[in-house]
Design a protein around this motif. Structure first.
Motif, PDB file in Angstrom:
ATOM      1  N   MET A   1     -43.718   9.397  -4.917  1.00 22.42           N
ATOM      2  CA  MET A   1     -42.409   9.034  -4.650  1.00 22.42           C
ATOM      3  C   MET A   1     -41.958   7.819  -5.281  1.00 22.42           C
ATOM      4  N   PHE A   2     -40.671   7.598  -5.136  1.00 19.99           N
ATOM      5  CA  PHE A   2     -40.193   6.348  -6.011  1.00 19.99           C
ATOM      6  C   PHE A   2     -39.246   5.550  -5.026  1.00 19.99           C
ATOM      7  N   LYS A   3     -39.211   4.258  -5.113  1.00 17.85           N
ATOM      8  CA  LYS A   3     -38.150   3.306  -4.615  1.00 17.85           C
ATOM      9  C   LYS A   3     -36.943   3.546  -5.331  1.00 17.85           C
ATOM     10  N   LYS A   4     -36.174   3.018  -4.387  1.00 15.30           N
ATOM     11  CA  LYS A   4     -34.543   2.849  -4.807  1.00 15.30           C
ATOM     12  C   LYS A   4     -34.628   1.950  -6.014  1.00 15.30           C
ATOM     13  N   THR A   5     -33.666   2.132  -6.807  1.00 19.37           N
ATOM     14  CA  THR A   5     -33.400   1.369  -8.024  1.00 19.37           C
ATOM     15  C   THR A   5     -34.742   1.629  -9.194  1.00 19.37           C
ATOM     16  N   LEU A   6     -35.745   0.661  -9.267  1.00 15.65           N
ATOM     17  CA  LEU A   6     -36.468   1.121 -10.782  1.00 15.65           C
ATOM     18  C   LEU A   6     -38.031   1.648 -10.353  1.00 15.65           C
ATOM     19  N   SER A   7     -37.983   2.061  -9.022  1.00 15.92           N
ATOM     20  CA  SER A   7     -39.542   2.337  -8.520  1.00 15.92           C
ATOM     21  C   SER A   7     -40.163   3.169  -9.503  1.00 15.92           C
ATOM     22  N   ALA A   8     -39.405   4.304  -9.913  1.00 14.09           N
ATOM     23  CA  ALA A   8     -40.258   5.233 -10.726  1.00 14.09           C
ATOM     24  C   ALA A   8     -40.836   4.628 -11.896  1.00 14.09           C
ATOM     25  N   LEU A   9     -40.416   3.559 -12.413  1.00  8.28           N
ATOM     26  CA  LEU A   9     -41.072   3.179 -13.661  1.00  8.28           C
ATOM     27  C   LEU A   9     -42.294   2.504 -13.249  1.00  8.28           C
ATOM     28  N   ALA A  10     -42.559   2.250 -12.030  1.00  4.64           N
ATOM     29  CA  ALA A  10     -43.738   1.344 -11.077  1.00  4.64           C
ATOM     30  C   ALA A  10     -45.062   2.297 -11.675  1.00  4.64           C
ATOM     31  N   VAL A  11     -44.815   3.444 -11.503  1.00  5.34           N
ATOM     32  CA  VAL A  11     -46.037   4.573 -11.779  1.00  5.34           C
ATOM     33  C   VAL A  11     -46.389   4.124 -13.206  1.00  5.34           C
ATOM     34  N   ALA A  12     -45.435   4.059 -14.214  1.00  2.40           N
ATOM     35  CA  ALA A  12     -45.701   4.143 -15.572  1.00  2.40           C
ATOM     36  C   ALA A  12     -46.186   2.898 -16.061  1.00  2.40           C
ATOM     37  N   CYS A  13     -45.883   1.839 -15.349  1.00  2.00           N
ATOM     38  CA  CYS A  13     -46.217   0.440 -15.582  1.00  2.00           C
ATOM     39  C   CYS A  13     -47.238  -0.306 -14.376  1.00  2.00           C
ATOM     40  N   VAL A  14     -48.364   0.654 -14.030  1.00  2.00           N
ATOM     41  CA  VAL A  14     -49.009   0.341 -13.014  1.00  2.00           C
ATOM     42  C   VAL A  14     -49.807  -1.006 -13.525  1.00  2.00           C
ATOM     43  N   MET A  15     -50.005  -1.961 -12.381  1.00  2.00           N
ATOM     44  CA  MET A  15     -50.568  -3.387 -12.679  1.00  2.00           C
ATOM     45  C   MET A  15     -52.165  -3.005 -12.915  1.00  2.00           C
ATOM     46  N   LEU A  16     -52.631  -3.483 -13.960  1.00  2.00           N
ATOM     47  CA  LEU A  16     -53.993  -3.232 -14.523  1.00  2.00           C
ATOM     48  C   LEU A  16     -55.044  -4.098 -13.858  1.00  2.00           C
ATOM     49  N   VAL A  17     -55.767  -3.459 -13.050  1.00  2.00           N
ATOM     50  CA  VAL A  17     -56.631  -4.587 -11.945  1.00  2.00           C
ATOM     51  C   VAL A  17     -58.048  -3.863 -12.359  1.00  2.00           C
ATOM     52  N   SER A  18     -59.256  -4.479 -11.761  1.00  2.00           N
ATOM     53  CA  SER A  18     -60.547  -4.211 -12.039  1.00  2.00           C
ATOM     54  C   SER A  18     -60.611  -2.832 -11.240  1.00  2.00           C
ATOM     55  N   ALA A  19     -61.184  -2.038 -11.840  1.00  2.00           N
ATOM     56  CA  ALA A  19     -61.551  -0.558 -11.341  1.00  2.00           C
ATOM     57  C   ALA A  19     -62.726  -0.802 -10.316  1.00  2.00           C
TER      58      ALA A  19
ATOM     59  N   ALA B   1     -42.985  -3.763  -2.649  1.00  2.00           N
ATOM     60  CA  ALA B   1     -42.282  -2.653  -3.689  1.00  2.00           C
ATOM     61  C   ALA B   1     -43.595  -2.006  -4.344  1.00  2.00           C
ATOM     62  N   GLN B   2     -44.629  -2.734  -4.808  1.00  2.00           N
ATOM     63  CA  GLN B   2     -45.595  -2.045  -5.129  1.00  2.00           C
ATOM     64  C   GLN B   2     -46.754  -2.841  -4.955  1.00  2.00           C
ATOM     65  N   ALA B   3     -48.094  -2.133  -4.827  1.00  2.00           N
ATOM     66  CA  ALA B   3     -49.220  -3.044  -4.510  1.00  2.00           C
ATOM     67  C   ALA B   3     -50.374  -2.459  -5.310  1.00  2.00           C
ATOM     68  N   GLY B   4     -51.226  -3.305  -5.920  1.00  2.00           N
ATOM     69  CA  GLY B   4     -52.457  -3.024  -7.029  1.00  2.00           C
ATOM     70  C   GLY B   4     -53.663  -3.078  -6.007  1.00  2.00           C
ATOM     71  N   ASP B   5     -54.878  -2.539  -6.557  1.00  2.00           N
ATOM     72  CA  ASP B   5     -56.166  -2.696  -5.997  1.00  2.00           C
ATOM     73  C   ASP B   5     -56.411  -4.189  -5.638  1.00  2.00           C
ATOM     74  N   PHE B   6     -57.525  -4.493  -4.824  1.00  2.00           N
ATOM     75  CA  PHE B   6     -58.156  -5.683  -4.870  1.00  2.00           C
ATOM     76  C   PHE B   6     -59.322  -5.842  -5.905  1.00  2.00           C
ATOM     77  N   ALA B   7     -59.420  -6.811  -6.618  1.00  2.00           N
ATOM     78  CA  ALA B   7     -60.042  -6.841  -7.807  1.00  2.00           C
ATOM     79  C   ALA B   7     -61.478  -7.589  -7.104  1.00  2.00           C
TER      80      ALA B   7
ATOM     81  N   ALA C   1     -55.443  -9.381  -5.551  1.00  2.00           N
ATOM     82  CA  ALA C   1     -54.544  -8.181  -5.656  1.00  2.00           C
ATOM     83  C   ALA C   1     -53.051  -8.582  -6.241  1.00  2.00           C
ATOM     84  N   ALA C   2     -52.646  -7.839  -7.142  1.00  2.00           N
ATOM     85  CA  ALA C   2     -51.109  -8.114  -7.451  1.00  2.00           C
ATOM     86  C   ALA C   2     -50.338  -7.149  -6.727  1.00  2.00           C
ATOM     87  N   VAL C   3     -49.069  -7.971  -6.368  1.00  2.00           N
ATOM     88  CA  VAL C   3     -47.983  -7.053  -5.597  1.00  2.00           C
ATOM     89  C   VAL C   3     -46.858  -7.361  -6.306  1.00  2.00           C
TER      90      VAL C   3
END
Length: 756
Positions: free
Chosen positions: A1-19, A55-61, A66-68
């Motif tokens: 699902m995508f947020k208003k404005t530019l949220s769809a691109l958040a999927v393509a630009c996922v913040m890189l965090v420790s797996a 608007a977006q939240a990443g995993d805790f490293a 974590a980056a938000v």
């Protein structure tokens, strides 16, 4: 699902965090009916730890951070309590974490912070992290590499064509003359490689091992001994992980250590590193296994379609031909299976996110219960419901192997009394979303969802999608507006007079030409214009919104238009009293749609032509409705004091047999009005039967902290009341109370039945 404005691109630009993020807090997403996707953090019981406020939240490293992102597309770093460790600032391309530092990666530089939030510095062309106190940087003008200290000064003279990060005080470089050398942190040359070998990777493994190539095959070379550790026998030698590398001879794979010793002879048809010392291996018999460097088997299957790609939190997965996802553990084999699911993401050692029934679900592998999921429908008010319909269109694969096509959600409206109007509206909505933004855009990828709202007597539906991928992709947020009584589709020309352009032009910022402000959306407040910017190599697509109020537009507003009158008139279903089936339920009753729904589903019935919406609901009526809704049956056993042979006996027995009267069976009085707190106990039992975790005393106290009359809730009902509030089934009154000893009316209970 995508947020208003530019949220769809958040999927393509996922913040890189420790797996390998530690702990049991994981990010989750929720898309509301406004079309905005918000992220928060849940624990393994499905409880909200940090609210859905990002608007977006990443995993805790591993470092506990974590980056938000916020709505302004700024990025911050938080700790597990939600405290800002690094304040919101311009969003980078990615955020990377090490054990001691955080790096904001921009296109031409990186900004480094300590894990306490202190800014270390900004470094042009930075690669990786500081190793042995030095950071590798690439000069954008010359393309040469050098090393800098934390203060930004050059570590030592020397610029290189190629260079690696330091490890154990040494690294490999290639001089501008073309020589390959091993140097220390002062730039002193320790070793020079022979001219007839070339390093495959600019990394020194173990004490002094380098992977080299002769242009055709690869071998291991010892810097300290100045000789080959193996002959050029291997078509491929991978990079080393924890002292182990994969090697390929012709079409067979094996595993080698840094001395050149084969730990596993090349016998596998395929081999890839999954992490944590585990490898995915395909054998001659077609089976796929997870093995360690010595070939010891951790997991094996003959039923494999895809997966075995990564080990996270000690878990990996594969799927089978029947659509089942199988999860297995690094140590211990099979963990769990999820049927008819795809797109798995492992979030903790016990929780995964999958797509099932076209819905994103967060599932506890231990119990198989769904902890959290995106709702499939939304209540728009006035008895109108928007049900989410999913549409996919496969168009092939991109160069990176990802699927190319459409992945879109759109609404299907129900609850309108005039089914012809309802069908017309739904047909137009479906055509709108399946056509896409334009004729040419039909050949581009399209991903996203929708938003919807009832504005007076006007239904407004809009897209929240992104058309295309990568540079040149754009936000698609066009909209439709329908009169809920007639099905008439309104445009801006139906609301404003013909000369409105000049007025609008003066009200909008002159940063962009007027024709670039597209897709105006009407509401009871005014008209919102959108400026959509394309994605570029250095910036994601985004949208700027500008609300022009009716007061601002007064000179060009046609207040006599049907569109304006519909916006200014609250929607009331045009249903006659007779059509409801009940003489005591008027066409303007607030619960009309809920009463119609429970009647159509035969969950609640009236008598003598009356529903009795304002009567207090009894325990027997509650049990009957729940038994019908869940299709329950009992053994005939009844709680003490309940007589057999009554009209409600079978229903009470069914609810009792299924454990839903837990905490209620003592002194159970079926013909008495059920108190609100007793009804909430039954609903809490239902929620837990569906997989919801019981609330702890601490969580209960936090949830009830703002309830003014929380002290009057019976001690053994507090957790149940808190759970119903936390799940949104019950809300407090406007005066801040919950009225636990009060009762639900039959109309109020009809609404509850349609939401659980």
């Amino acid at each position: 699902m995508f947020k208003k404005t530019l949220s769809a691109l958040a999927v393509a630009c996922v913040m890189l965090v420790s797996a390998a993020a530690a702990g049991t807090i994981f990010p989750a997403e929720y898309t509301d009916i406004d079309g905005v996707t918000r992220a928060g953090y849940l624990d393994e019981d499905g409880m909200t730890v940090l609210p859905f406020a990002y608007a977006q939240a990443g995993d805790f490293a591993d470092c506990g951070l974590a980056a938000v992102e916020n709505e302004q597309w700024q990025t911050a770093v938080i700790d597990r309590t939600g405290k800002l460790v690094i304040a919101y600032t311009d969003s980078p391309v990615s955020v990377d974490f090490s054990d001691t530092m955080v790096a904001y990666r921009y296109t031409d530089h990186s900004v480094y912070y300590a894990t306490d939030g202190k800014r270390i510095g900004s470094y042009p062309g930075a690669v990786g992290f500081f190793e042995d106190g030095l950071l590798l940087c690439r000069n954008a003008d010359t393309g040469l590499y050098s090393y800098v200290k934390q203060d930004g000064s050059t570590a030592f003279s020397g610029s290189y064509r190629k260079a690696g990060a330091f490890s154990n005080g040494r690294t490999l470089v290639q001089t501008q003359d073309g020589d390959y050398q091993a140097i220390d942190t002062k730039g002193t040359v320790l070793y020079t490689l022979p001219n007839d070998v070339t390093p495959s990777y600019m990394t020194i493994y173990g004490e002094s091992t380098v992977v080299v190539t002769n242009g055709t095959n690869q071998a291991l070379y010892s810097l300290s001994e100045g000789k080959l550790l193996t002959e050029f026998l291997y078509n491929t030698i991978s990079e080393f992980h924890d002292g182990e590398a994969m090697v390929r001879q012709i079409n067979r794979w094996g595993i080698m250590d840094t001395t050149g010793k084969l730990l596993t002879a090349p016998t596998y048809y395929y081999l890839s590193y999954m992490g944590e010392g585990l490898y995915a291996a395909r054998s001659e018999d077609g089976s796929v296994s997870a093995v360690d460097a010595g070939g010891s088997l951790s997991y094996r299957t003959l039923s494999y379609i895809s997966g075995f790609s990564e080990l996270r939190y000690g878990l990996s997965w594969h799927n089978t031909a029947d659509g089942t996802l199988i999860f297995f553990r690094k140590n211990g084999g099979f963990a769990a299976s999820v049927k008819e699911a795809e797109n798995p993401t492992i979030l903790t050692e016990n929780v995964v996110c999958v797509t099932q029934d076209d819905t994103r679900k967060y599932i506890d592998l231990r119990s198989g219960k769904t902890l959290f999921e995106q709702p499939k429908s939304f209540d728009l008010g006035g008895g109108i419901t928007a049900k989410t319909v999913h549409y996919e269109k496969f168009m092939g694969y991109q160069q990176d192997g990802t699927e190319h096509g459409w992945d879109v959600d759109f609404p299907e409206i129900s609850g309108l009394s005039d089914k012809k109007v309802q069908n017309t509206i739904n047909s137009e909505i479906r055509s709108f979303f399946l056509k896409g933004p334009s004729v040419t855009a039909e050949y581009d990828a399209l991903e996203g969802s929708y938003g919807a709202s009832v504005e007076g007597s006007v239904l407004v539906v809009w897209a929240n999608c992104v058309s295309g991928k990568g540079a040149g992709s754009s936000v698609w947020n066009n909209c439709l507006a329908f009169d809920l009584h007639t099905g008439t589709q309104y445009t801006l020309n139906d609301l404003l007079t013909g000369d409105y352009i000049e007025t609008v032009k003066k009200l909008l910022p002159d940063d962009h030409a007027i024709y670039l402000y597209s897709y105006p959306r009407i509401s009871t407040k005014g008209v919102t214009y959108f400026y959509n910017e394309y994605e570029s190599a250095s910036r994601r697509a985004y949208t700027e919104e500008y609300l022009l109020t009716f007061e601002q537009l007064s000179d060009v507003l046609n207040q006599n238009s049907a569109c304006y009158k519909a916006l200014m008139t609250s929607y009331s279903p045009k249903v006659s009293a007779a059509a409801t089936g009940y003489s005591d339920v008027s066409s303007t009753c607030w619960a009309l749609q809920y009463i119609n729904t429970v009647t159509e589903r035969k969950l609640m019935t009236g008598a003598n032509g009356k529903f009795r919406p304002d009567d207090k609901i009894t325990a027997a009526e509650v049990c009957t409705a729940i038994a019908r809704q869940r299709g329950l049956s009992g053994s005939g056993a009844l709680p003490a004091g309940v007589r057999a042979g009554e009209w409600y006996s079978d229903a009470v027995s069914a609810v009792y047999a299924n454990g839903l009267l837990e905490g209620l069976s003592d002194n159970f009085r079926p013909t008495a009005a059920m108190t609100r707190e007793d009804a909430m106990q039954l609903f809490a039992n239902l929620l837990q039967a569906d997989g919801a975790a019981a609330m702890s005393d601490a969580e209960t106290a936090q949830t009830l902290a703002s309830v003014k009359d929380a002290g009057s809730i019976l001690a053994d009902r507090r957790n149940a009341v808190a759970l119903c509030m936390q799940k949104g089934l019950v809300q407090g009154f406007s005066d801040g109370t919950i009225k636990p000893q009060g009762t639900f009316t039959r109309a109020e209970f009809a609404k509850l039945l349609t939401t659980i």
